[in-house]
Scaffold this motif. Structure first.
Motif, PDB file in Angstrom:
ATOM      1  N   LEU A   7       0.953  -1.038   0.165  1.00 61.35           N
ATOM      2  CA  LEU A   7       0.371   0.078  -0.099  1.00 61.35           C
ATOM      3  C   LEU A   7       0.940   1.339   0.071  1.00 61.35           C
ATOM      4  N   SER A   8       1.277   2.039  -1.100  1.00 62.89           N
ATOM      5  CA  SER A   8       1.951   3.192  -1.429  1.00 62.89           C
ATOM      6  C   SER A   8       1.201   4.284  -1.609  1.00 62.89           C
ATOM      7  N   GLY A   9       1.193   5.691  -0.303  1.00 65.81           N
ATOM      8  CA  GLY A   9       0.292   6.645  -0.464  1.00 65.81           C
ATOM      9  C   GLY A   9      -1.027   6.335  -0.672  1.00 65.81           C
ATOM     10  N   VAL A  10      -1.712   5.753   0.046  1.00 62.66           N
ATOM     11  CA  VAL A  10      -3.143   5.141  -0.123  1.00 62.66           C
ATOM     12  C   VAL A  10      -3.803   6.565   0.509  1.00 62.66           C
ATOM     13  N   GLY A  11      -4.958   6.765  -0.529  1.00 62.24           N
ATOM     14  CA  GLY A  11      -5.979   7.848   0.425  1.00 62.24           C
ATOM     15  C   GLY A  11      -7.396   7.721  -0.204  1.00 62.24           C
ATOM     16  N   LYS A  12      -8.102   8.105   0.693  1.00 63.69           N
ATOM     17  CA  LYS A  12      -9.625   7.937   0.491  1.00 63.69           C
ATOM     18  C   LYS A  12     -10.351   9.238   1.042  1.00 63.69           C
ATOM     19  N   THR A  13     -11.063  10.063  -0.129  1.00 67.66           N
ATOM     20  CA  THR A  13     -11.856  11.650   0.096  1.00 67.66           C
ATOM     21  C   THR A  13     -13.285  10.494  -0.249  1.00 67.66           C
ATOM     22  N   TYR A  14     -13.437  11.274   0.264  1.00 66.56           N
ATOM     23  CA  TYR A  14     -15.298  11.084   0.095  1.00 66.56           C
ATOM     24  C   TYR A  14     -15.624  13.144  -0.543  1.00 66.56           C
ATOM     25  N   GLN A  15     -16.361  13.396  -1.695  1.00 65.94           N
ATOM     26  CA  GLN A  15     -16.697  14.532  -1.671  1.00 65.94           C
ATOM     27  C   GLN A  15     -18.480  14.849  -1.089  1.00 65.94           C
ATOM     28  N   GLU A  16     -19.025  15.665  -0.816  1.00 69.48           N
ATOM     29  CA  GLU A  16     -19.598  15.665  -0.348  1.00 69.48           C
ATOM     30  C   GLU A  16     -20.209  17.118   0.175  1.00 69.48           C
ATOM     31  N   PRO A  17     -21.474  17.639   0.139  1.00 71.11           N
ATOM     32  CA  PRO A  17     -22.172  18.436  -0.052  1.00 71.11           C
ATOM     33  C   PRO A  17     -21.716  20.051   0.630  1.00 71.11           C
ATOM     34  N   THR A  21     -13.875  15.984   2.192  1.00 78.65           N
ATOM     35  CA  THR A  21     -13.648  14.637   3.680  1.00 78.65           C
ATOM     36  C   THR A  21     -12.469  13.840   3.354  1.00 78.65           C
ATOM     37  N   VAL A  22     -11.990  13.913   4.137  1.00 79.70           N
ATOM     38  CA  VAL A  22     -10.711  12.700   4.234  1.00 79.70           C
ATOM     39  C   VAL A  22     -10.943  11.972   4.722  1.00 79.70           C
ATOM     40  N   ILE A  23     -10.719  10.385   4.841  1.00 83.92           N
ATOM     41  CA  ILE A  23     -10.819   9.792   5.818  1.00 83.92           C
ATOM     42  C   ILE A  23      -9.422   8.989   5.870  1.00 83.92           C
ATOM     43  N   VAL A  24      -8.270   8.743   4.983  1.00 85.10           N
ATOM     44  CA  VAL A  24      -7.208   8.307   4.931  1.00 85.10           C
ATOM     45  C   VAL A  24      -6.560   8.796   4.335  1.00 85.10           C
ATOM     46  N   GLU A  25      -5.297   9.409   4.795  1.00 86.13           N
ATOM     47  CA  GLU A  25      -4.517   9.927   3.864  1.00 86.13           C
ATOM     48  C   GLU A  25      -2.602   9.435   3.832  1.00 86.13           C
ATOM     49  N   ASN A  26      -2.103   9.388   2.246  1.00 91.66           N
ATOM     50  CA  ASN A  26      -0.770   8.909   2.935  1.00 91.66           C
ATOM     51  C   ASN A  26      -1.144   7.534   3.645  1.00 91.66           C
ATOM     52  N   PHE A  27      -1.135   6.799   3.189  1.00 86.81           N
ATOM     53  CA  PHE A  27      -0.996   5.126   3.990  1.00 86.81           C
ATOM     54  C   PHE A  27      -0.077   4.312   3.646  1.00 86.81           C
ATOM     55  N   ASP A  28       0.833   3.498   3.976  1.00 89.11           N
ATOM     56  CA  ASP A  28       1.769   3.064   3.695  1.00 89.11           C
ATOM     57  C   ASP A  28       2.151   1.450   3.976  1.00 89.11           C
ATOM     58  N   LEU A  29       2.054   0.850   3.805  1.00 92.32           N
ATOM     59  CA  LEU A  29       2.457  -0.296   4.568  1.00 92.32           C
ATOM     60  C   LEU A  29       2.358  -1.918   3.790  1.00 92.32           C
ATOM     61  N   ASN A  30       3.520  -2.681   3.940  1.00 97.47           N
ATOM     62  CA  ASN A  30       3.725  -3.663   2.980  1.00 97.47           C
ATOM     63  C   ASN A  30       3.975  -5.117   4.001  1.00 97.47           C
ATOM     64  N   ILE A  31       3.348  -6.008   3.598  1.00 97.36           N
ATOM     65  CA  ILE A  31       2.495  -7.277   4.308  1.00 97.36           C
ATOM     66  C   ILE A  31       3.547  -8.817   3.441  1.00 97.36           C
ATOM     67  N   ALA A  32       3.930  -9.111   3.584  1.00 94.46           N
ATOM     68  CA  ALA A  32       4.717  -9.679   3.645  1.00 94.46           C
ATOM     69  C   ALA A  32       4.639 -11.263   3.181  1.00 94.46           C
ATOM     70  N   LYS A  33       4.827 -12.257   2.675  1.00 91.54           N
ATOM     71  CA  LYS A  33       3.291 -13.472   2.273  1.00 91.54           C
ATOM     72  C   LYS A  33       3.610 -14.289   3.589  1.00 91.54           C
ATOM     73  N   GLY A  34       2.430 -14.927   3.697  1.00 89.08           N
ATOM     74  CA  GLY A  34       2.293 -15.406   4.855  1.00 89.08           C
ATOM     75  C   GLY A  34       2.109 -15.186   6.238  1.00 89.08           C
ATOM     76  N   GLU A  35       2.586 -13.420   6.370  1.00 90.32           N
ATOM     77  CA  GLU A  35       2.257 -12.994   7.671  1.00 90.32           C
ATOM     78  C   GLU A  35       0.652 -12.401   7.645  1.00 90.32           C
ATOM     79  N   CYS A  36       0.567 -12.309   8.926  1.00 92.79           N
ATOM     80  CA  CYS A  36      -0.729 -11.728   9.805  1.00 92.79           C
ATOM     81  C   CYS A  36      -0.341 -10.133  10.359  1.00 92.79           C
ATOM     82  N   VAL A  37      -1.445  -9.366   9.462  1.00 91.02           N
ATOM     83  CA  VAL A  37      -1.084  -8.174  10.154  1.00 91.02           C
ATOM     84  C   VAL A  37      -2.357  -7.555  10.747  1.00 91.02           C
ATOM     85  N   SER A  38      -2.546  -6.813  11.504  1.00 88.91           N
ATOM     86  CA  SER A  38      -4.090  -6.490  12.220  1.00 88.91           C
ATOM     87  C   SER A  38      -3.749  -4.818  12.439  1.00 88.91           C
ATOM     88  N   LEU A  39      -4.597  -4.031  12.007  1.00 89.28           N
ATOM     89  CA  LEU A  39      -4.921  -2.595  12.524  1.00 89.28           C
ATOM     90  C   LEU A  39      -5.750  -2.469  13.081  1.00 89.28           C
TER      91      LEU A  39
END
Length: 262
Positions: A7-17, A21-39
C-alpha cells in the motif's frame, strides 16, 4: 522477506455537499507473504476503509495497492473478505455452502474430488457433526466457522478479516481465535485483520499497525509481535514482552484520544 502486499500513499476522500472529507491519507504498509497483520485503532479511524480498498470494494482516491505484483482495481478471487456477519446462504447446508466455493476454485475437479475437498475443509473447521445442517440452524460462532471454510476453499492469496469475531460471546470468540491460529499454522495465508481488541491483535498477528484517529487517518505506529509460532494463548499471555506491548499500544491509543479531543 519481500513484500507480497504493498500500500503506497493510499488515500480515500469523499466529496460531500459541504466539501471534501478525507478519511485516510498517505497510508503506507507492506505485508510479507504468509504474514498476519492487524490494523488497530479507535472507531471511525478508517480501518475498514483500508481493508475494503485492499479488497477492491471501495475505490482508491490516491496512491495504489498491489497484491502479488498486480494492482487492485476491483474485487478479485485472489482476496477473500470475512465480515462479522458470515454472509452464508441460510437455506443451504454447511456442506453445500462450502461446495459453492469449491466449485468456483476447482472447476476441473470431479464430483467425488469436490466432495473430498469440502469434507477436508469441514473437518479442519470442526464442522463434521453439523455438515448436513442448514446454516440458519447454527449458532453465529458455527456460522463463522463455515464462513472461514468457504473463504479457504476459494484458495485466495489473501484473507481479509473485518472484525470477524466482534458479535460473538467471549468464549466463542476465544474458540475462533484458536481456530484461526491453527489455520495460519496449516496454510500460512497472508492476512489483514481489523480489530479493536489488543489481546486479539497480539495473539493472532505478526505485526500490529496502529492507526491515528481520523479524519486524515494514517499509520501511527507499528509493533513487531515477538511470539513464536505456533502459538498457544497461555504462552502468549505469560510471555515477558506481552504486558509491555499491551501497555505501549494502550498508551498510543489513549494519546490519540486526548489529541483528538483537544
Amino acid at each position: 522477506m519481500g513484500s507480497f502486499v504493498e500500500l503506497s500513499g493510499v488515500g480515500k476522500t469523499y466529496q460531500e455537499p459541504h466539501g471534501r472529507t478525507v478519511i485516510v491519507e498517505n497510508f503506507d504498509l507492506n505485508i510479507a507473504k504468509g504474514e498476519c497483520v492487524s490494523l488497530l485503532g479507535h472507531e471511525g479511524c478508517g480501518k475498514s476503509t483500508i481493508l475494503t480498498m485492499v479488497a477492491g470494494l471501495t475505490a482508491i482516491t490516491d496512491g495504489g495497492i498491489l497484491v502479488d505484483g498486480h494492482g487492485v482495481e476491483g474485487p478479485g478471487a485472489d482476496r477473500r473478505v470475512l465480515f462479522s456477519s458470515p454472509g452464508l446462504l441460510p437455506w443451504m447446508t454447511v456442506f453445500d455452502n462450502v461446495m459453492l466455493s469449491v466449485h468456483q476454485s476447482h472447476r476441473d475437479a470431479s464430483g467425488a474430488q469436490c466432495e473430498a475437498i469440502v469434507d477436508d475443509y469441514v473437518r479442519q473447521l470442526g464442522l463434521s457433526e453439523v455438515r448436513s445442517q442448514k446454516a440458519m440452524s447454527l449458532t453465529l460462532a458455527a456460522q463463522q466457522r463455515v464462513g472461514l471454510a468457504r473463504a479457504l476453499a476459494l484458495n485466495p492469496k489473501m484473507l481479509l478479516l473485518d472484525e470477524p469475531f466482534e458479535l460473538l460471546d467471549p468464549s466463542s470468540r476465544m474458540d475462533l481465535q484458536t481456530v484461526l491460529l491453527d489455520l495460519h499454522a496449516r496454510h500460512s495465508l497472508t492476512t489483514l485483520m481489523i480489530t479493536r481488541d489488543i489481546e486479539e491483535a497480539l495473539l493472532l498477528s505478526d505485526r500490529v499497525v496502529l492507526m491515528t484517529d481520523g479524519p486524515k487517518a494514517t499509520v501511527g505506529k507499528i509493533f513487531d509481535v515477538p511470539f513464536e509460532r505456533p502459538r498457544v494463548r497461555a504462552d502468549v499471555l505469560s510471555h515477558p514482552r506481552y504486558g509491555d506491548l499491551q501497555q505501549q499500544i494502550t498508551a498510543f491509543l489513549d494519546e490519540e484520544s486526548r489529541t483528538h479531543a483537544a
